[in-house]
Design a protein around this motif. Structure first.
Motif, PDB file in Angstrom:
ATOM      1  N   GLU A 128       0.828  -1.206   0.000  1.00 13.44           N
ATOM      2  CA  GLU A 128       0.000   0.000   0.000  1.00 13.44           C
ATOM      3  C   GLU A 128       0.862   1.255   0.000  1.00 13.44           C
ATOM      4  O   GLU A 128       0.494   2.267  -0.599  1.00 13.44           O
ATOM      5  CB  GLU A 128      -0.924  -0.006   1.219  1.00 13.44           C
ATOM      6  N   SER A 142       2.194   1.793  -3.525  1.00  7.99           N
ATOM      7  CA  SER A 142       1.143   2.319  -4.392  1.00  7.99           C
ATOM      8  C   SER A 142       0.888   3.789  -4.123  1.00  7.99           C
ATOM      9  O   SER A 142       0.687   4.582  -5.054  1.00  7.99           O
ATOM     10  CB  SER A 142      -0.148   1.515  -4.187  1.00  7.99           C
ATOM     11  N   ALA A 180      -4.275  -1.714  -6.803  1.00  8.31           N
ATOM     12  CA  ALA A 180      -4.419  -0.565  -5.903  1.00  8.31           C
ATOM     13  C   ALA A 180      -5.746   0.109  -6.207  1.00  8.31           C
ATOM     14  O   ALA A 180      -5.823   1.202  -6.779  1.00  8.31           O
ATOM     15  CB  ALA A 180      -3.260   0.408  -6.103  1.00  8.31           C
ATOM     16  N   TRP A 181      -6.810  -0.538  -5.783  1.00  4.58           N
ATOM     17  CA  TRP A 181      -8.143  -0.098  -6.174  1.00  4.58           C
ATOM     18  C   TRP A 181      -8.626   1.136  -5.402  1.00  4.58           C
ATOM     19  O   TRP A 181      -9.606   1.761  -5.805  1.00  4.58           O
ATOM     20  CB  TRP A 181      -9.136  -1.234  -5.995  1.00  4.58           C
ATOM     21  N   SER A 182      -7.945   1.497  -4.352  1.00  2.00           N
ATOM     22  CA  SER A 182      -8.353   2.693  -3.606  1.00  2.00           C
ATOM     23  C   SER A 182      -8.136   3.971  -4.414  1.00  2.00           C
ATOM     24  O   SER A 182      -8.629   5.039  -4.034  1.00  2.00           O
ATOM     25  CB  SER A 182      -7.588   2.789  -2.283  1.00  2.00           C
ATOM     26  N   ALA A 183      -7.409   3.858  -5.506  1.00  4.02           N
ATOM     27  CA  ALA A 183      -7.144   5.037  -6.346  1.00  4.02           C
ATOM     28  C   ALA A 183      -8.194   5.238  -7.421  1.00  4.02           C
ATOM     29  O   ALA A 183      -8.023   6.093  -8.299  1.00  4.02           O
ATOM     30  CB  ALA A 183      -5.766   4.916  -6.987  1.00  4.02           C
ATOM     31  N   ASP A 189     -11.123   6.688  -7.707  1.00  2.19           N
ATOM     32  CA  ASP A 189     -11.641   8.040  -7.924  1.00  2.19           C
ATOM     33  C   ASP A 189     -10.599   8.934  -8.592  1.00  2.19           C
ATOM     34  O   ASP A 189     -10.905   9.684  -9.519  1.00  2.19           O
ATOM     35  CB  ASP A 189     -12.088   8.654  -6.602  1.00  2.19           C
ATOM     36  N   CYS A 230     -11.086  -3.070 -12.280  1.00  2.00           N
ATOM     37  CA  CYS A 230     -11.230  -2.815 -10.841  1.00  2.00           C
ATOM     38  C   CYS A 230     -12.527  -3.435 -10.331  1.00  2.00           C
ATOM     39  O   CYS A 230     -13.603  -3.159 -10.863  1.00  2.00           O
ATOM     40  CB  CYS A 230     -11.222  -1.311 -10.578  1.00  2.00           C
ATOM     41  N   ALA A 282     -14.030  -2.893  -7.457  1.00  2.00           N
ATOM     42  CA  ALA A 282     -14.753  -2.037  -6.517  1.00  2.00           C
ATOM     43  C   ALA A 282     -16.008  -1.462  -7.166  1.00  2.00           C
ATOM     44  O   ALA A 282     -15.975  -1.042  -8.332  1.00  2.00           O
ATOM     45  CB  ALA A 282     -13.850  -0.907  -6.025  1.00  2.00           C
ATOM     46  N   GLU A 299     -17.281   1.327  -6.847  1.00  2.00           N
ATOM     47  CA  GLU A 299     -17.042   2.702  -7.260  1.00  2.00           C
ATOM     48  C   GLU A 299     -16.503   2.776  -8.686  1.00  2.00           C
ATOM     49  O   GLU A 299     -16.788   3.721  -9.430  1.00  2.00           O
ATOM     50  CB  GLU A 299     -16.063   3.378  -6.294  1.00  2.00           C
TER      51      GLU A 299
END
Length: 401
Positions: A306, A309, A334-337, A339, A364, A366, A368
Motif C-alpha cells: 500500500e 502504491s 491498488a483499487w483505492s485510487a 476516484d 477494478c 470495486a 465505485e
C-alpha cells in the motif's frame, strides 16, 4: 494474444481471474510498460541488466561446430581462410589442423585468433552453416575454455563468472556481465558473496566502467547480507541519489532498486520526495524511479504494498506519467485510487491516458469503479467507446455494446 477484451457482461465460462490477467496485459501493451503477466519471479532475468547479446557460452550451446582458429586470409566481402587449432564442438565434422574457408561475419587481420561458431542444420555441409566469429587472445580463450557449460547449476556458473566482472580484458568483462544479465534474479541474489561491495562501489562512480553495467552493480550492492556492509552500501547509494546532477544517469534505476532493498520505507520516503512528489524532477529520473518501484513491488518484502502504491500514485498528477502510473496501479490492484484515476479522464488527457483509465476501471472490482465508468460513458460515450475499441483491437476481447 488469443484472448479478447472484456465486455461489461461476462459469459459464465469466463472467469474473473482470466479477465483481469488479460486486461492487465492489455494495459501494459497500450501504455508501453514492460510487464510480464503470469510468470514467477524466478523466471525473470536480472531486472536492471541490459543483456541484449548472447554470452559466449550461449553461442557455444547453440552452435553445431565451435573451434579456435587462426586467420590466414580474409577477402573483403568474401570468405575467410582459417587454420583450425582446436575443436570444441563438432569434432566429427572438423579436426584440428584442418583448413576452413567460410564466410565469416567478423573482420580480423591475418594471424588473428578467432572463436568460430557454425550454426544451422546438423546435417548441413560446413559451407552451408552460418558462421559467427569472436576475436580472442590467449587469456580470453582460456576464460572461455574453462567456463562451465550451461547445464551446470546456475549458482555454480555465476560463481565462476563473478570473479571476472570488470576484468582488464574487455571481452572477458563484457561476457561475464552478460552471464549475470541473462541469469534469473533469484540466482543472482544467491551469489551476492562473490560481488563484494569494496569492488562494486568504485565501479559505480568510475567513468571508465560501461554505463550499461552500473544498474546491475547498484542492485548488487542491495543484495549484500552482512549488517555493517548493508549500512555502508545504503549510505553510499543515498549519496549518489541525492547528489546534484545535470544529465541522464545510466543505471540509476538499479541504484534506486538496490537502495530500496537496503533502506526500506525510510529510503522510499527520500526517493518519493525527490522524484515522485517534485514536479520539477527530470523525466529520466522519474522513469528510473518507476522501474525501481516495479522491481521492489515484485522482489522486495519490507515496504508494504500500500505504501508503494501511494508513492507511485503521486505521478497521477503528472500528465506525462499518468498512463504508466495508472497501469501499474491496476497491476498492483491498488483499487483505492479509483476516484483519482477516473478524474484523469478529460478532453485534455491524451489517448493513452484515457485508455489506461478505461482499462483500470474495467478491471477494478470495486463498485465505485463501475459507477465511475458509467459516469464517463454518460459524459463521453464516444470517447469511452473508442478507448474500448482500441483495447479490443489490441487484445481481441469484445467490448460492451
Amino acid at each position: 494474444m488469443a484472448n479478447t477484451w472484456p465486455s461489461t457482461t461476462w459469459t459464465a465460462r469466463t472467469s474473473n481471474n482470466a479477465r483481469r490477467r488479460a486486461s492487465l496485459a492489455a494495459l501494459a501493451i497500450l501504455c508501453g510498460v514492460s510487464v510480464v503477466v503470469g510468470r514467477s519471479p524466478a523466471a525473470h532475468a536480472c531486472p536492471f541488466c541490459t543483456a541484449l547479446a548472447p554470452s559466449l557460452c550461449q553461442l557455444r550451446e547453440r552452435a553445431k561446430v565451435v573451434a579456435l582458429a587462426e586467420v590466414e586470409r580474409q577477402e573483403p566481402g568474401g570468405k575467410t581462410r582459417l587454420t583450425v587449432h582446436r575443436v570444441l564442438a563438432g569434432g566429427d565434422r572438423l579436426a584440428a589442423g584442418a583448413t576452413l574457408e567460410v564466410k565469416l561475419d567478423t573482420t580480423a587481420g591475418q594471424g588473428s585468433l578467432v572463436l568460430v561458431f557454425g550454426s544451422g542444420s546438423a546435417r548441413a555441409p560446413l559451407d552451408d552453416l552460418s558462421w559467427h566469429g569472436v576475436k580472442v587472445n590467449e587469456q580470453s580463450y582460456a576464460y572461455f575454455a574453462r567456463a562451465p557449460r550451461t547445464n551446470v547449476p546456475a549458482v555454480e556458473r555465476l560463481r565462476y563468472f563473478g570473479t571476472f566482472l570488470e576484468h582488464a580484458d574487455p571481452l572477458i568483462a563484457e561476457d561475464a556481465y552478460l552471464e549475470f544479465g541473462h541469469a534469473p534474479f533469484d540466482v543472482v541474489a544467491q551469489v551476492a558473496d562473490v560481488l563484494p561491495a569494496q569492488r562494486l562501489r568504485p565501479w559505480l562512480v568510475d567513468a571508465k566502467v560501461s554505463p550499461a553495467r552500473k544498474g546491475f552493480y547498484g542492485l548488487a550492492l542491495g543484495l549484500s547480507t552482512e549488517a555493517a556492509t548493508r549500512r555502508a552500501n545504503a549510505e553510499f547509494l543515498r549519496e549518489l541519489i541525492v547528489a546534484p546532477h545535470d544529465d541522464f544517469r545510466a543505471g540509476f534505476d538499479g541504484v534506486l532498486g538496490g537502495y530500496l532493498l537496503l533502506a526500506g520505507e525510510p529510503g522510499l520516503e527520500i526517493v518519493e520526495r525527490l522524484y515522485l512528489a517534485d514536479p520539477r524532477a527530470a523525466d529520466g529520473d522519474v522513469r528510473h524511479t518507476m522501474t525501481a518501484l516495479r522491481f521492489y513491488r515484485e522482489y522486495g518484502h519490507e515496504i508494504p504494498p500500500e505504501r508503494l502504491s501511494a508513492a507511485l500514485a503521486r505521478l497521477l498528477e503528472r500528465p506525462e506519467f499518468a498512463a504508466a502510473a495508472t497501469t501499474d496501479l491496476a497491476r498492483w490492484k491498488a483499487w483505492s485510487a479509483a476516484d483519482r484515476v477516473a478524474d484523469l479522464y478529460s478532453a485534455r488527457a491524451d489517448a493513452a491516458t484515457r485508455r489506461a483509465v478505461v482499462g483500470y476501471l474495467l478491471v477494478c472490482p470495486a463498485p465505485e469503479a463501475a459507477r465511475q465508468l458509467a459516469r464517463l460513458r454518460t459524459l463521453d460515450a464516444a470517447g469511452v467507446a473508442e478507448a474500448e475499441r482500441v483495447l479490443s483491437q489490441t487484445t481481441g476481447l469484445p467490448v460492451s455494446e
